[in-house]
Design a protein around this motif. Structure first.
Motif, mmCIF file in Angstrom:
data_model
loop_
_atom_site.group_PDB
_atom_site.id
_atom_site.type_symbol
_atom_site.label_atom_id
_atom_site.label_comp_id
_atom_site.label_asym_id
_atom_site.label_seq_id
_atom_site.Cartn_x
_atom_site.Cartn_y
_atom_site.Cartn_z
ATOM 1 N N GLY A 1 -3.856 17.257 10.659
ATOM 2 C CA GLY A 1 -2.302 17.206 10.960
ATOM 3 C C GLY A 1 -1.614 16.059 10.214
ATOM 4 O O GLY A 1 -2.326 15.078 9.811
ATOM 5 N N ALA A 2 -0.306 16.130 10.078
ATOM 6 C CA ALA A 2 0.404 15.011 9.133
ATOM 7 C C ALA A 2 0.264 13.659 9.767
ATOM 8 O O ALA A 2 -0.072 12.796 9.057
ATOM 9 N N CYS A 3 0.313 13.362 11.342
ATOM 10 C CA CYS A 3 0.497 12.358 11.608
ATOM 11 C C CYS A 3 -0.934 11.725 11.692
ATOM 12 O O CYS A 3 -1.234 10.392 11.334
ATOM 13 N N LYS A 4 -2.053 12.362 11.914
ATOM 14 C CA LYS A 4 -3.443 11.781 11.583
ATOM 15 C C LYS A 4 -3.617 11.294 10.324
ATOM 16 O O LYS A 4 -4.307 10.453 9.958
ATOM 17 N N ALA A 5 -3.147 12.200 9.221
ATOM 18 C CA ALA A 5 -3.355 11.928 8.036
ATOM 19 C C ALA A 5 -2.752 10.422 7.799
ATOM 20 O O ALA A 5 -3.339 9.753 7.094
ATOM 21 N N ARG A 6 -1.452 10.398 8.041
ATOM 22 C CA ARG A 6 -0.702 9.109 7.602
ATOM 23 C C ARG A 6 -1.498 8.020 8.324
ATOM 24 O O ARG A 6 -1.332 6.927 7.812
ATOM 25 N N ASN A 7 -1.874 7.996 9.668
ATOM 26 C CA ASN A 7 -2.400 6.875 10.642
ATOM 27 C C ASN A 7 -3.791 6.620 9.782
ATOM 28 O O ASN A 7 -3.911 5.510 9.570
ATOM 29 N N SER B 1 0.776 -1.202 -0.076
ATOM 30 C CA SER B 1 -0.273 -0.059 -0.027
ATOM 31 C C SER B 1 0.855 1.079 -0.082
ATOM 32 O O SER B 1 1.686 1.553 0.871
ATOM 33 N N ALA B 2 0.842 1.930 -1.053
ATOM 34 C CA ALA B 2 1.591 3.245 -1.122
ATOM 35 C C ALA B 2 0.642 4.240 -0.481
ATOM 36 O O ALA B 2 -0.633 4.553 -1.164
ATOM 37 N N VAL B 3 1.106 4.950 0.517
ATOM 38 C CA VAL B 3 0.152 6.057 1.142
ATOM 39 C C VAL B 3 0.953 7.355 0.795
ATOM 40 O O VAL B 3 1.971 7.580 1.244
ATOM 41 N N ILE B 4 0.207 8.191 0.064
ATOM 42 C CA ILE B 4 0.464 9.623 0.300
ATOM 43 C C ILE B 4 -0.573 10.664 1.008
ATOM 44 O O ILE B 4 -1.575 10.463 0.537
ATOM 45 N N THR B 5 -0.118 11.269 1.654
ATOM 46 C CA THR B 5 -0.947 12.432 2.346
ATOM 47 C C THR B 5 -0.360 13.930 1.591
ATOM 48 O O THR B 5 0.837 14.097 1.365
ATOM 49 N N THR B 6 -1.308 14.567 1.566
ATOM 50 C CA THR B 6 -1.172 15.767 0.794
ATOM 51 C C THR B 6 -1.881 16.961 1.449
ATOM 52 O O THR B 6 -3.048 16.981 2.147
ATOM 53 N N HIS B 7 -1.415 18.192 1.581
ATOM 54 C CA HIS B 7 -1.896 19.390 2.094
ATOM 55 C C HIS B 7 -1.556 20.715 1.180
ATOM 56 O O HIS B 7 -0.409 21.248 1.449
ATOM 57 N N ASN B 8 -2.287 21.317 0.577
ATOM 58 C CA ASN B 8 -2.041 22.446 -0.082
ATOM 59 C C ASN B 8 -0.764 22.446 -0.900
ATOM 60 O O ASN B 8 -0.128 23.629 -1.157
ATOM 61 N N SER C 1 7.842 -0.999 -11.250
ATOM 62 C CA SER C 1 7.802 -2.050 -11.806
ATOM 63 C C SER C 1 7.129 -3.395 -11.096
ATOM 64 O O SER C 1 6.848 -4.384 -11.588
ATOM 65 N N TYR C 2 7.145 -3.138 -9.693
ATOM 66 C CA TYR C 2 6.120 -4.237 -8.887
ATOM 67 C C TYR C 2 4.983 -3.979 -9.326
ATOM 68 O O TYR C 2 4.112 -2.820 -9.101
ATOM 69 N N ASP C 3 4.218 -5.100 -9.575
ATOM 70 C CA ASP C 3 2.729 -5.171 -10.016
ATOM 71 C C ASP C 3 1.778 -5.530 -8.863
ATOM 72 O O ASP C 3 0.555 -5.756 -9.326
ATOM 73 N N ASN C 4 2.075 -5.215 -7.843
ATOM 74 C CA ASN C 4 0.871 -5.601 -6.785
ATOM 75 C C ASN C 4 0.861 -4.494 -5.776
ATOM 76 O O ASN C 4 1.405 -4.570 -4.790
ATOM 77 N N ILE C 5 0.425 -3.328 -6.309
ATOM 78 C CA ILE C 5 0.264 -2.069 -5.403
ATOM 79 C C ILE C 5 -0.896 -1.464 -5.366
ATOM 80 O O ILE C 5 -1.700 -1.357 -6.476
ATOM 81 N N GLU C 6 -1.425 -0.922 -4.213
ATOM 82 C CA GLU C 6 -2.622 -0.046 -4.113
ATOM 83 C C GLU C 6 -2.151 1.254 -3.842
ATOM 84 O O GLU C 6 -1.056 1.366 -3.236
ATOM 85 N N LEU C 7 -2.798 2.202 -4.043
ATOM 86 C CA LEU C 7 -2.478 3.810 -3.744
ATOM 87 C C LEU C 7 -3.615 4.361 -2.814
ATOM 88 O O LEU C 7 -4.757 4.100 -3.174
ATOM 89 N N ILE C 8 -3.145 4.727 -1.734
ATOM 90 C CA ILE C 8 -3.951 5.266 -0.568
ATOM 91 C C ILE C 8 -3.660 6.954 -0.920
ATOM 92 O O ILE C 8 -2.451 7.223 -0.356
ATOM 93 N N VAL C 9 -4.484 7.845 -0.937
ATOM 94 C CA VAL C 9 -4.265 9.300 -1.048
ATOM 95 C C VAL C 9 -5.238 9.920 0.081
ATOM 96 O O VAL C 9 -6.413 9.944 -0.062
ATOM 97 N N VAL C 10 -4.634 10.647 1.019
ATOM 98 C CA VAL C 10 -5.026 11.514 2.080
ATOM 99 C C VAL C 10 -5.067 12.910 1.814
ATOM 100 O O VAL C 10 -3.941 13.208 1.775
ATOM 101 N N ASP C 11 -5.926 13.639 1.467
ATOM 102 C CA ASP C 11 -6.212 14.909 1.223
ATOM 103 C C ASP C 11 -6.477 15.680 2.523
ATOM 104 O O ASP C 11 -7.587 15.433 3.048
ATOM 105 N N ASP C 12 -5.329 16.336 3.157
ATOM 106 C CA ASP C 12 -5.690 16.635 4.738
ATOM 107 C C ASP C 12 -6.017 18.121 4.626
ATOM 108 O O ASP C 12 -5.401 18.955 5.054
ATOM 109 N N GLY C 13 -7.452 18.380 4.318
ATOM 110 C CA GLY C 13 -7.897 19.561 4.365
ATOM 111 C C GLY C 13 -7.268 20.613 3.494
ATOM 112 O O GLY C 13 -7.294 22.033 3.869
#
Length: 276
Positions: free
Chosen positions: A70-76, A7-14, A30-42
């Motif tokens: 906040g960054a930590c909450k978004a990552r969690n 699971s690739a986890v990206i958090t973003t804010h502005n 190149s690795y072919d078993n990935i999901e993408l999680i994007v958290v837009d933190d406000g």
């Protein structure tokens, strides 16, 4: 053996203008078993119009907080949403090489807390490579953050140590690395630059300098009982550097342990060379 889901986890804010670079670097892995999680933190504007085209390219989950948590909450949040056996974090202004996840999976072993890699530091005036030790121990981490900001880590391990500490305003990743190393042992480093960390791009920062200083002091108080005298002194040197009180080589004397003096001097010189 089946490839584990990452699971690739990206958090973003502005920093929506920078986000496509990070998203593109996940989609082309190149690795072919990935999901993408994007958290837009406000963010002031929703990231959904930027994220939406990627639904056709990868399994994608989009989370939006209407107000910043906040960054930590978004990552969690992103980690909780993830279905993968492994979590691979990525800052919204950075990028992976196409083979990053493949090579980190190949290098992974449960005898290590997690696996990370060397990094290309993308300054406007040059691209030095941050070369890390092949094995990063807890003792190393109590001096300084040799890992940087990302790694490939089992989700169950992150959750077992409590995830990112949401009370910290800075050094949140560093704090997590220490707790993982305490519980699961040293960190393995692939000695090849598999991530690009972009600096001096002018995008909005998630934490302001005052928050960062307060957060680092809180981090130091949290972990200082684990540190020996030299480690504490070096941590205080880093705090002085963050507040602009370190201006030259003479400031290294008396604060940096002799066996780390030249490494710190080289780091200081490189930063001056590529940023001034």
């Amino acid at each position: 053996m089946d490839k584990p889901l990452v699971s690739a986890v990206i958090t973003t804010h502005n920093r929506l203008q920078l986000l496509p670079r990070a998203l593109d670097s996940v989609v082309v892995q190149s690795y072919d078993n990935i999901e993408l999680i994007v958290v837009d933190d406000g963010s002031h504007q929703s990231a959904l119009p930027i994220v939406e085209p990627y639904y056709d390219a990868i399994s994608l989950h989009y989370i939006r907080n209407e107000a910043p948590m906040g960054a930590c909450k978004a990552r969690n949040q992103g980690i909780e949403e993830a279905s993968g056996d492994f979590i691979a974090g990525l800052d919204d202004d950075d990028a992976w090489t196409e083979d990053r996840i493949e090579k980190l999976i190949e290098a992974y072993s449960d005898e290590y807390a997690f696996v990370t890699s060397d990094v290309r530091m993308m300054y406007k005036k040059g691209v030095p490579v941050w070369q890390k030790p092949e094995v990063i121990t807890l003792e190393d981490l109590l001096y300084t953050n040799y890992v940087g900001n990302q790694g490939l880590i089992k989700k169950e391990r992150i959750q077992a140590v409590g995830g990112f500490d949401e009370s910290l305003d800075a050094a949140q990743d560093y704090d997590l690395w220490i707790r993982l190393a305490e519980e699961y042992g040293p960190i393995r480093n692939v000695q090849e630059p598999l991530q690009e960390v972009y600096l001096q791009h002018g995008g909005e920062r998630i934490s302001n300098p005052r928050d960062q200083l307060r957060g680092y002091l809180k981090f130091y108080q949290k972990h200082k009982d684990k540190m020996n005298k030299r480690q504490r002194k070096y941590q205080l040197y880093n705090i002085r550097k963050a507040t602009g009180k370190v201006t030259g080589f003479t400031d290294l004397v008396g604060w940096v342990p002799p066996h780390r003096y030249w490494k710190e001097a080289k780091s200081w010189l490189a930063e001056k060379l590529f940023t001034t």
